[in-house]
Scaffold this motif. Structure first.
Motif, mmCIF file in Angstrom:
data_model
loop_
_atom_site.group_PDB
_atom_site.id
_atom_site.type_symbol
_atom_site.label_atom_id
_atom_site.label_comp_id
_atom_site.label_asym_id
_atom_site.label_seq_id
_atom_site.Cartn_x
_atom_site.Cartn_y
_atom_site.Cartn_z
ATOM 1 N N PHE A 94 -11.589 -18.866 27.755
ATOM 2 C CA PHE A 94 -12.730 -19.280 27.945
ATOM 3 C C PHE A 94 -13.979 -18.265 28.142
ATOM 4 N N LEU A 95 -13.619 -17.177 28.778
ATOM 5 C CA LEU A 95 -14.679 -16.082 28.719
ATOM 6 C C LEU A 95 -15.074 -15.704 27.464
ATOM 7 N N THR A 96 -14.105 -15.126 26.629
ATOM 8 C CA THR A 96 -14.293 -14.577 25.491
ATOM 9 C C THR A 96 -14.851 -15.676 24.577
ATOM 10 N N SER A 97 -14.612 -16.939 24.489
ATOM 11 C CA SER A 97 -15.125 -17.596 23.574
ATOM 12 C C SER A 97 -16.592 -18.051 24.058
ATOM 13 N N ALA A 98 -16.870 -17.993 25.249
ATOM 14 C CA ALA A 98 -18.443 -18.404 25.772
ATOM 15 C C ALA A 98 -18.991 -17.004 25.253
ATOM 16 N N LEU A 99 -18.744 -16.152 25.603
ATOM 17 C CA LEU A 99 -19.301 -14.722 24.644
ATOM 18 C C LEU A 99 -19.690 -14.928 23.354
ATOM 19 N N LEU A 100 -18.596 -15.150 22.746
ATOM 20 C CA LEU A 100 -18.588 -15.140 21.177
ATOM 21 C C LEU A 100 -19.166 -16.483 20.608
ATOM 22 N N ILE A 173 -9.429 -8.683 32.679
ATOM 23 C CA ILE A 173 -9.479 -9.810 31.778
ATOM 24 C C ILE A 173 -10.981 -9.657 31.399
ATOM 25 N N PRO A 174 -12.072 -9.485 32.163
ATOM 26 C CA PRO A 174 -13.346 -9.351 31.691
ATOM 27 C C PRO A 174 -13.510 -8.236 30.561
ATOM 28 N N SER A 175 -13.058 -7.200 31.038
ATOM 29 C CA SER A 175 -12.897 -6.091 29.953
ATOM 30 C C SER A 175 -12.491 -6.377 28.635
ATOM 31 N N LEU A 176 -11.058 -7.000 28.824
ATOM 32 C CA LEU A 176 -10.846 -7.351 27.497
ATOM 33 C C LEU A 176 -11.412 -8.146 26.846
ATOM 34 N N SER A 177 -12.053 -9.065 27.204
ATOM 35 C CA SER A 177 -13.001 -10.113 26.819
ATOM 36 C C SER A 177 -14.266 -9.429 26.148
ATOM 37 N N ILE A 179 -14.363 -6.245 25.101
ATOM 38 C CA ILE A 179 -13.765 -5.562 23.978
ATOM 39 C C ILE A 179 -13.533 -6.551 22.842
ATOM 40 N N THR A 180 -13.209 -7.703 23.123
ATOM 41 C CA THR A 180 -12.806 -8.758 21.930
ATOM 42 C C THR A 180 -14.340 -9.115 21.583
ATOM 43 N N LEU A 181 -15.352 -9.019 22.243
ATOM 44 C CA LEU A 181 -16.785 -9.438 21.966
ATOM 45 C C LEU A 181 -17.276 -8.424 20.769
ATOM 46 N N TRP A 182 -16.936 -6.981 21.124
ATOM 47 C CA TRP A 182 -17.258 -6.098 20.092
ATOM 48 C C TRP A 182 -16.611 -6.033 19.096
ATOM 49 N N TRP A 183 -15.266 -6.504 19.038
ATOM 50 C CA TRP A 183 -14.455 -6.368 17.748
ATOM 51 C C TRP A 183 -15.019 -7.716 16.782
ATOM 52 N N ALA A 184 -15.148 -8.784 17.282
ATOM 53 C CA ALA A 184 -15.183 -9.891 16.774
ATOM 54 C C ALA A 184 -16.440 -10.602 16.612
ATOM 55 N N PHE A 185 -17.524 -10.148 17.144
ATOM 56 C CA PHE A 185 -18.698 -10.886 17.197
ATOM 57 C C PHE A 185 -19.360 -11.078 15.648
ATOM 58 N N LEU A 238 -12.039 -20.788 21.057
ATOM 59 C CA LEU A 238 -11.473 -21.110 21.853
ATOM 60 C C LEU A 238 -9.716 -21.188 21.553
ATOM 61 N N ILE A 239 -9.518 -21.990 20.463
ATOM 62 C CA ILE A 239 -8.173 -22.166 19.822
ATOM 63 C C ILE A 239 -7.653 -20.660 19.612
ATOM 64 N N SER A 240 -8.297 -19.789 18.947
ATOM 65 C CA SER A 240 -7.833 -18.606 18.550
ATOM 66 C C SER A 240 -7.586 -17.582 19.672
ATOM 67 N N HIS A 241 -8.312 -17.670 20.850
ATOM 68 C CA HIS A 241 -8.297 -16.912 21.804
ATOM 69 C C HIS A 241 -7.160 -17.372 22.843
ATOM 70 N N PHE A 242 -6.695 -18.560 22.889
ATOM 71 C CA PHE A 242 -5.422 -18.914 23.598
ATOM 72 C C PHE A 242 -4.445 -18.130 23.050
#
Lengths: 308, 293
Positions: A94-100, A173-177, A179-185, A238-242
């Motif tokens: 949810f956090l990663t998807s919200a950011l992305l 978990i926020p850090s991994l989120s 990082i994922t934002l940086w990688w995938a935005f 959301l589906i992909s980050h699950f």
């Protein structure tokens, strides 16, 4: 159902369907889908069914494989680590998807303005997405370390920290989120750019005549018109980050303690460290059920066409 | 957002300020994207003790290629070999996927046969199911076939790309019926219509799907990690991920310069290819990301 090609090609054979000639024709058509369908049945359809079946067995690499009914699922219900992994996965997803979903909207709007050099920025911003999770993970782990990480050094010279980004239970978990934002935005950014390019400019012209300016246009025109795309991005993200696996595997190895264990990470451990294949399939099936619920949401919203 | 579009407003002070703010914001973002790369390369050119210096040197004081040399000569961090494995697997996966998927897409888009719609619905339905559910049964199958630690184990399970089928079928369906019928009148067979009309006409869609499949295969971690265990058989993502475990020390690394050299070596070719084909690559992701809409 007889489609148009069949009709136009073979009017007389169509009327004689069931005869040898038309069956020969159909068999010829089947040949086109045959290679795909064989591979599909072996590597997609069969394993889906096999996973359901295996989840009802105590299926370990060696030894007998007895039928045990719902025992694997019952074990999940009482397994603290499963609940930790599920909680971490839901939190991360949810956090990663919200950011992305949100941040790339504004980057796309900025990059949709006509200015010199915007293609350079687009190219640059998408680049991290083409890197593998392993490279991103190794580099980020080196950047974010508490003691030797350059980020903490820079924060330290500003009088902050050091912050144990990936070594702290609450921060991991926020850090991994992030990082994922940086990688995938770059990916949602491109989708939004495609959406923005479909918005006709005369809508903005009309709004300008009515006195709308800068932020008002974004708030009352651009974002409402992007709404279907925003929903599409939100659900697909959301589906992909699950299904997150690489980030905890490379960056934290599930740690500190078990604070970045995710469902797929746990499944990996169960199946390929402890060889508990039946238990692992029970996890995969459970996650699939959760994800399918969200996919149904996508069908609900994603079916809508964009209209302006 | 259309401030710049109107020349008479160019002189407006607000426009100037918002333009400066925009450039500033984008530049900060660009820095945030670029700095990790710079730091990766900079660290790779230091010695391991230098990488731990405090305060850190932002520019390597005495740049050295010793870690790159080490990688070329050591067996357990064989980045060139892993790169070769990744390349062979990604090229073969792309070729096989494009072939079987486009052939089937032609069948589903333009041909008729009993149960066509039922079959298509079953196939597309599996898009809803996350791929991790295939992994354990597929692993057992691949093991029983004796494919563990071979390229086959990675290539064949990836070939039936349901999303690609869905995408190509949409493109193939939009080809004008009249042109196809003209070809049929001229005596073209199904295979010729597929190979000499639909494939060339939908070249861009195929290239887009090809890039998408290639990058996914090149970057995939989970499945190759499971089926490729010997050091010399790993792909780049698997090799690097295993390094993260082997050289990990707390939230950092025991030999950061070596690890960053391996990371640089595996991402610089990607950077070069990306810069050359960036337009194609971003177009590919725009098209596939929207599901061909």
């Amino acid at each position: 159902m007889i489609g148009r090609l069949g009709r136009s090609l073979l009017p007389e054979r169509h009327s004689a369907s069931g005869t040898w000639r038309s069956w020969k024709w159909y068999l010829g058509n089947y040949i086109f889908i045959l290679p795909f369908m064989i591979l599909f049945c072996i590597f997609i359809l069969r394993p889906i069914l096999a996973s359901f079946q295996m989840s009802f067995f105590r299926w370990e690499i060696f030894g007998p494989k007895p039928f045990i009914g719902f025992e694997n699922y019952e074990e999940l219900l009482t397994d603290d680590l499963w609940w930790v992994a599920l909680r971490n996965t839901v939190y991360f997803a949810f956090l990663t998807s919200a950011l992305l979903t949100t941040i790339p909207i504004f980057i796309a709007i900025a990059l949709n303005m006509p200015f010199r050099g915007r293609n350079v920025f687009r190219t640059l911003f998408f680049f991290p997405y083409v890197l593998s999770a392993s490279v991103v993970g190794l580099v980020m782990r080196w950047l974010l370390g508490q003691q030797f990480g350059i980020v903490n050094h820079l924060l330290g010279s500003a009088g902050i920290g050091p912050i144990p980004f990936i070594a702290d239970s609450d921060l991991v978990i926020p850090s991994l989120s992030v990082i994922t934002l940086w990688w995938a935005f770059g990916f949602p950014m491109l989708i939004y750019l495609a959406g923005l390019s479909n918005i006709p400019q005369d809508i903005y012209e009309a709004a300008r005549i009515d006195g709308a300016r800068g932020w008002q246009m974004t708030r009352y025109i651009t974002i409402p018109l992007l709404r279907p795309i925003i929903l599409f991005v939100a659900v697909t993200q959301l589906i992909s980050h699950f299904q997150v696996f690489a980030q905890p595997y490379v960056i934290t190895n599930g740690g500190p303690a078990q604070d970045s264990f995710t469902v797929i990470f746990y499944m990996f451990r169960a199946a390929w460290t402890y060889f508990r294949m039946g238990f692992g399939t029970a996890m995969a099936v459970s996650l699939a059920v959760i994800i399918m619920a969200f996919t149904l949401l996508q069908f609900r919203f994603g079916g809508r066409r964009l209209e302006y | 957002m259309q401030v710049e579009a109107r020349p008479q407003e160019e002189t407006d002070i607000n426009v100037q300020i918002s333009r400066i703010a925009l450039y500033l914001l984008l530049t900060i973002l660009a820095f945030a994207i670029l700095f990790p790369f710079y730091w990766m390369v900079a660290t790779s050119l230091k010695t391991n003790p230098e990488a731990f210096y405090y305060p850190p040197d932002f520019i390597p004081p005495e740049p050295t290629l010793e870690h790159y040399h080490e990688i070329m000569t050591r067996g357990d961090i064989n980045v060139p070999r892993w790169g070769w494995n990744s390349l062979v697997i990604a090229v073969a996966t792309t070729a096989v996927t494009l072939f079987v998927t486009s052939l089937a897409a032609y069948g589903f888009a333009r041909l008729d046969f009993p149960f066509k719609n039922v079959i298509f619905i079953v196939v597309v339905f599996t898009l809803m199911i996350p791929s991790q559910i295939y992994m354990i049964p597929n692993y057992l199958l691949v093991r029983d076939l004796g494919w563990l630690d071979t390229y086959h184990a990675v290539i064949w399970p990836a070939a039936p790309n349901v999303f690609g089928l869905f995408l190509l079928r949409q493109f193939f369906s939009t080809f004008p019926r009249e042109l196809e019928e003209a070809a049929i009148v001229d005596g073209a067979s199904r295979l010729r219509i597929y190979w000499q009309i639909l494939i060339p006409v939908n070249r861009n869609a195929l290239i887009a799907l090809g890039i998408f499949v290639f990058l996914h295969s090149w970057n995939d971690l989970f499945w190759p990690l499971i089926v490729l265990s010997r050091v010399e058989n790993r792909t780049l993502p698997v090799g690097l991920a295993v390094l993260a475990g082997a050289y990990g020390a707390g939230d950092s690394f025991s030999e950061p310069a070596l690890i960053m050299a391996a990371s640089s070596m595996s991402s610089i070719p990607v950077l070069i290819v990306y810069v050359i084909f960036q337009r194609r690559i971003t177009q590919s992701f725009m098209l596939t990301g929207m599901g061909g809409r």
